[in-house]
Design a protein around this motif. Structure first.
Motif, mmCIF file in Angstrom:
data_model
loop_
_atom_site.group_PDB
_atom_site.id
_atom_site.type_symbol
_atom_site.label_atom_id
_atom_site.label_comp_id
_atom_site.label_asym_id
_atom_site.label_seq_id
_atom_site.Cartn_x
_atom_site.Cartn_y
_atom_site.Cartn_z
ATOM 1 N N ARG A 240 0.847 -1.188 0.000
ATOM 2 C CA ARG A 240 0.000 0.000 0.000
ATOM 3 C C ARG A 240 0.883 1.239 0.000
ATOM 4 O O ARG A 240 1.832 1.327 0.779
ATOM 5 N N VAL A 241 0.576 2.210 -0.870
ATOM 6 C CA VAL A 241 1.315 3.476 -0.902
ATOM 7 C C VAL A 241 0.309 4.620 -0.901
ATOM 8 O O VAL A 241 -0.626 4.649 -1.701
ATOM 9 N N ILE A 242 0.506 5.551 0.012
ATOM 10 C CA ILE A 242 -0.387 6.701 0.150
ATOM 11 C C ILE A 242 0.462 7.972 0.201
ATOM 12 O O ILE A 242 1.506 8.001 0.854
ATOM 13 N N ILE A 243 -0.008 9.015 -0.478
ATOM 14 C CA ILE A 243 0.594 10.345 -0.380
ATOM 15 C C ILE A 243 -0.415 11.222 0.344
ATOM 16 O O ILE A 243 -1.552 11.383 -0.115
ATOM 17 N N THR A 244 -0.016 11.760 1.509
ATOM 18 C CA THR A 244 -1.004 12.434 2.338
ATOM 19 C C THR A 244 -0.388 13.530 3.199
ATOM 20 O O THR A 244 0.830 13.736 3.211
ATOM 21 N N LEU A 245 -1.254 14.195 3.945
ATOM 22 C CA LEU A 245 -0.866 15.269 4.859
ATOM 23 C C LEU A 245 -0.077 14.692 6.031
ATOM 24 O O LEU A 245 -0.398 13.618 6.539
ATOM 25 N N ALA A 246 0.938 15.443 6.479
ATOM 26 C CA ALA A 246 1.784 14.959 7.570
ATOM 27 C C ALA A 246 1.005 14.712 8.853
ATOM 28 O O ALA A 246 1.393 13.868 9.668
ATOM 29 N N THR A 247 -0.099 15.437 9.036
ATOM 30 C CA THR A 247 -0.905 15.249 10.247
ATOM 31 C C THR A 247 -2.022 14.225 10.046
ATOM 32 O O THR A 247 -2.954 14.150 10.846
ATOM 33 N N ALA A 248 -1.929 13.433 8.966
ATOM 34 C CA ALA A 248 -2.948 12.404 8.696
ATOM 35 C C ALA A 248 -2.299 11.113 8.227
ATOM 36 O O ALA A 248 -2.720 10.506 7.260
ATOM 37 N N ILE A 249 -1.266 10.684 8.954
ATOM 38 C CA ILE A 249 -0.527 9.499 8.496
ATOM 39 C C ILE A 249 -1.243 8.198 8.837
ATOM 40 O O ILE A 249 -0.719 7.117 8.579
ATOM 41 N N ASP A 250 -2.446 8.300 9.404
ATOM 42 C CA ASP A 250 -3.243 7.093 9.633
ATOM 43 C C ASP A 250 -3.914 6.632 8.349
ATOM 44 O O ASP A 250 -4.602 5.603 8.329
ATOM 45 N N GLY A 251 -3.724 7.388 7.244
ATOM 46 C CA GLY A 251 -4.248 6.973 5.950
ATOM 47 C C GLY A 251 -5.722 7.254 5.754
ATOM 48 O O GLY A 251 -6.346 6.727 4.835
ATOM 49 N N ARG A 252 -6.294 8.127 6.603
ATOM 50 C CA ARG A 252 -7.741 8.366 6.494
ATOM 51 C C ARG A 252 -8.098 9.159 5.244
ATOM 52 O O ARG A 252 -9.221 9.137 4.788
ATOM 53 N N HIS A 253 -7.155 9.908 4.706
ATOM 54 C CA HIS A 253 -7.368 10.530 3.395
ATOM 55 C C HIS A 253 -6.022 10.714 2.713
ATOM 56 O O HIS A 253 -4.986 10.424 3.295
#
Length: 258
Positions: A240-253
Motif C-alpha cells: 500500500r502506498v499513500i501520499i497524504t498530509l503529515a498530520t494524517a498518516i493514519d491513511g484516512r485521506h
C-alpha cells in the motif's frame, strides 16, 4: 505464513521545518503499533544553511544539483542536524530510534548519477540496492531506523539521494520480509488536481493516470519523482502506498497509488 505489518513514513523537508506539524507527526508516528521506519528529507533546512554560507542552491525538475560545497552542507544537515534531532525526539516519545545514512552498515549502496540530457547533478546517488535483510535484523531487535537521504558508492564517497527514493527503495527491500505500507507525508492533503486548491485531492493514481497527468501538466516539478517512486514501490511488491498530509498518516485521506 502471513508477513508482519511494517509501516514506513517519509516526512518531507517542509514538515521538518514546521514545528507544529513535526510535533504532531512524531506523536502519530510513535503511536503506530508494530514495526516501523521513518525516512526524512530536509531540503529546506539545507537550502537555508547553504544560503547562510553563501552557497547557491540549484534545482532541476524538483531535484537538487549537488556540487562539492553543497555535498558538505547536505551531509551535515541531513546526516547530523535533522537526523539526530528526530532520533532524540523519538526517544522522548518512547521510540527506540537509530539514525542511519546509506553508508551506515552498508544499508543503501548507490552510484553517482551519470550526466543525462546535458544535466550534471554532481554528487547525487542513484540507488543500486538497499539491504532489507540488515534493516530487518535491526527492526526485529526492536529498533526503529530513521533514514537520512544520503547514500554511498562503496568507494568512500557520500552521495545526496532523493528522500522519496530512499523511502521507496527501503520499502521495496523490506517488502521481502514484511507486509509494507509506505506513506509519503508532506504539507498537502495529497496529490492535488489544482495546486492552489488544497481540497482538489486526486483520490487514486495508476500508471496510466500518471502518464496522463504528466502530459497535461496536472502533475509537475517535485511531485513527479515522488509519484514515480510510489509507483516503483507498488511494482516491487509494496502492499500500500499513500501520499497524504503529515498530520494524517493514519491513511484516512490522501492519494492512493495503485
Amino acid at each position: 505464513m502471513m508477513k508482519e505489518k511494517l509501516t514506513i513514513i517519509k516526512v518531507g523537508g517542509a514538515v521538518v521545518e514546521d514545528e507544529a506539524q513535526l510535533s504532531q507527526l512524531l506523536r502519530d508516528f510513535s503511536a503506530i503499533e508494530g514495526r516501523k521506519v521513518l525516512v526524512h528529507g530536509g531540503g529546506r533546512k539545507a537550502t537555508k544553511v547553504a544560503e547562510a554560507l553563501g552557497i547557491e542552491s540549484k534545482m532541476v525538475n524538483g531535484r537538487r544539483i549537488t556540487d562539492a560545497d553543497m555535498l558538505s552542507v547536505v551531509t551535515m544537515v541531513y546526516g547530523g542536524l535533522v537526523n539526530k534531532n528526530l532520533v532524540a525526539r523519538l526517544q522522548a516519545n518512547g521510540v527506540n530510534a537509530l539514525g542511519l545514512t546509506g553508508a551506515d552498515i552498508n544499508v543503501i549502496h548507490s552510484h553517482k548519477r551519470p550526466i543525462k540530457d546535458g544535466v550534471d547533478f554532481g554528487y547525487v546517488g542513484d540507488v543500486d540496492q538497499a539491504d532489507g535483510k540488515m534493516l530487518s535484523r535491526l527492526i526485529e531487535e526492536g529498533i526503529t531506523p530513521v533514514m537520512a537521504p544520503l547514500t554511498h558508492d562503496g568507494q568512500g564517497n557520500i552521495l545526496n539521494t532523493n528522500a522519496d527514493t530512499i523511502a521507496s527503495e527501503t520499502a521495496k527491500a523490506l517488502a521481502r520480509y514484511y507486509d509494507v505500507t509506505l506513506i509519503f507525508s508532506f504539507e498537502k492533503k495529497g496529490v492535488l488536481r489544482h495546486p492552489d486548491d488544497d481540497d482538489s485531492v486526486i483520490p487514486t493514481i495508476t500508471h496510466a493516470d500518471y502518464i496522463k497527468y504528466k502530459e497535461n501538466g496536472t502533475i509537475s516539478g517535485g511531485m513527479l519523482p515522488k509519484i514515480e517512486n510510489a509507483l516503483s514501490a507498488i511494482d516491487a511488491g509494496v502492499r500500500r502506498v499513500i501520499i497524504t498530509l503529515a498530520t494524517a498518516i493514519d491513511g484516512r485521506h490522501g492519494t492512493i497509488i495503485q
